[in-house]
Design a protein around this motif. Structure first.
Motif, PDB file in Angstrom:
ATOM      1  N   LEU A 118      23.551  22.905  82.152  1.00  0.00           N
ATOM      2  CA  LEU A 118      24.651  22.211  82.830  1.00  0.00           C
ATOM      3  C   LEU A 118      24.888  22.902  84.161  1.00  0.00           C
ATOM      4  CD1 LEU A 118      27.202  20.264  82.809  1.00  0.00           C
ATOM      5  CD2 LEU A 118      28.436  22.219  81.849  1.00  0.00           C
ATOM      6  N   GLU A 141      18.559  15.274  87.545  1.00  0.00           N
ATOM      7  CA  GLU A 141      19.118  14.375  86.531  1.00  0.00           C
ATOM      8  C   GLU A 141      18.006  13.702  85.731  1.00  0.00           C
ATOM      9  OE1 GLU A 141      21.721  11.784  88.686  1.00  0.00           O
ATOM     10  OE2 GLU A 141      23.429  13.134  88.484  1.00  0.00           O
ATOM     11  N   ARG A 146      22.182  18.220  83.076  1.00  0.00           N
ATOM     12  CA  ARG A 146      23.514  17.612  83.140  1.00  0.00           C
ATOM     13  C   ARG A 146      24.292  18.202  84.309  1.00  0.00           C
ATOM     14  NH1 ARG A 146      25.784  15.502  78.360  1.00  0.00           N
ATOM     15  NH2 ARG A 146      27.769  15.472  79.473  1.00  0.00           N
ATOM     16  N   MET A 178      28.467  18.891  75.663  1.00  0.00           N
ATOM     17  CA  MET A 178      27.049  19.174  75.459  1.00  0.00           C
ATOM     18  C   MET A 178      26.789  19.913  74.152  1.00  0.00           C
ATOM     19  SD  MET A 178      25.549  20.019  79.254  1.00  0.00           S
ATOM     20  CE  MET A 178      23.861  20.032  78.639  1.00  0.00           C
ATOM     21  N   GLY A 243      24.563  11.524  82.673  1.00  0.00           N
ATOM     22  CA  GLY A 243      24.888  11.594  81.261  1.00  0.00           C
ATOM     23  C   GLY A 243      25.322  10.291  80.627  1.00  0.00           C
TER      24      GLY A 243
END
Length: 397
Positions: A118, A141, A146, A178, A243
């Protein structure tokens, strides 16, 4: 809570690095173990001592640490965590991640990991908007990285725009999502967004003045809370958030079909500005000017997607939320719309030209429910989205 979860936190070199200190504190309060990694540039903004004190762990800084590298420490670090978080993620770090450069500890860890990653981008607005950064963003991406943020706001350099690192509560919500611990984990939510284009002929169309910014922000906020989001979007001018599962459509009838295919869901939020009418029998060739006078456009009513879902007899989502863009008597019109459509909530806003809301970065909404009307202060569309997403999470229990 994040009890016994292991977070590898990579702190990039930017003024937003100071926020990482508070992020460490908040993560540890939730029970997480935080292993910090500092880039050389990050040490210009925060000290290894302060980071180590807050994390209560050793700070990793050097790729060629003989003690650790005797056991391939960078490999172990990169794979022993439940999640790798990069905050702030500078333009430099994003570029290295995108092309696979590994010339320091942070970039080597990111290349060697098979753990979910992330990132929280933070940089000057011009750097964020640069085509190179946007190419890197899209590539990351597509690789499954993320992203949370960046947000729009004032920056240390004196400029304003997208580029501020997401606030720590938002980063923590994304971390929890996540790790399968967000309040909407296991929930499936449909969001429609953007305008629809109703063809007149192959080069002209009828549309509403919608950028899709509010719908995109809401889809992103719901995903950060752990929801599985199906994002049905017309031809918007803003990109979809990370996402979410994107379903791109053109016309109202296309959107109706996509919505039907997405059901069943726990909640459905209809933020799209669907054109009320379409041209009945659109021309297959460009309509030419003629001395015989103006062409006649015969209009037909488009399907009412919101009412169709809200009034379903079986399989209706537990929560159906509509949007009402009004220019006068906002609350009265939106309240009547809620009753007429049969939805649970209506999010109303005044889109008169002088408000600057349509196509802008801010919004001022009134949430209308069965209990009455609740006016929210003017705030960014990201903040509106976050607040609405939290209400949706509470409503779904």
């Amino acid at each position: 809570m994040l009890a016994e979860r292991r977070i590898l936190l990579i702190i990039g070199g930017g003024i937003a690095a100071f926020k990482a200190l508070d992020l460490i504190r908040r993560l540890r309060e939730r029970g997480a173990t935080v292993t910090p990694v500092l880039t050389r540039a990050a040490e210009e903004f925060v000290t290894p001592l302060s980071v180590s004190a807050l994390a209560a762990r050793k700070v990793y800084r050097d790729l060629f640490d003989l003690t650790d590298e005797a056991e391939m420490g960078h490999i172990e670090l990169s794979r022993s965590a439940d999640l790798v978080v990069v905050a702030p993620a500078t333009a430099d770090l994003m570029a290295k991640m995108a092309v696979g450069i590994a010339d320091d500890l942070a970039s080597t860890l990111l290349l060697a990991t098979d753990t979910p990653v992330l990132i929280a981008p933070a940089m000057n607005v011009r750097m964020w908007e640069h085509r190179a950064t946007q190419r890197n963003r899209a590539l990351l991406e597509s690789d499954g990285i993320r992203m949370v943020g960046p947000e729009v706001g004032d920056m240390a350099c004196g400029e304003r725009g997208p580029g501020r690192m997401a606030e720590n509560p938002r980063i923590i919500a994304a971390i929890e999502s996540m790790l399968g611990q967000g309040p909407l984990s296991g929930r499936r939510v449909l969001v429609t967004s953007g305008p629809t284009h109703e063809p007149i002929d192959p080069v002209r169309y009828i549309a509403n003045r919608s950028s899709g910014a509010q719908g995109a922000a809401l889809a992103g906020a719901l995903a950060e809370l752990g929801a599985e989001v199906i994002f049905v979007t017309g031809p918007a001018t803003v990109p979809p958030p990370a996402g979410v599962r994107v379903v791109a459509v053109e016309s109202a009838r296309d959107m109706e079909q996509a919505v039907g295919a997405a059901l069943p869901v726990d909640a459905a939020v209809f933020a799209a500005a669907v054109a009320d009418w379409r041209v009945s029998g659109a021309a297959t060739r460009k309509i030419k000017k003629s001395r015989e006078g103006l062409p006649t456009l015969e209009l037909a009513e488009n399907p009412d997607i919101l009412a169709g879902v809200a009034q379903m007899q079986t399989g209706r989502p537990r929560l159906v939320v509509g949007f009402a863009a009004e220019t006068d008597d906002m609350v009265a019109h939106a309240t009547a719309k809620r009753a007429r459509k049969g939805c649970d909530w209506i999010v109303a806003n005044d889109v008169s030209t002088e408000t600057g809301i349509m196509g802008g970065t801010e919004n001022a909404v009134t949430l209308i429910t069965g209990e009455g009307a609740e006016s929210w202060p003017r705030m960014t569309k990201t903040e509106v989205a976050r607040r609405l997403a939290e209400r949706i999470a509470r409503a779904l229990g």
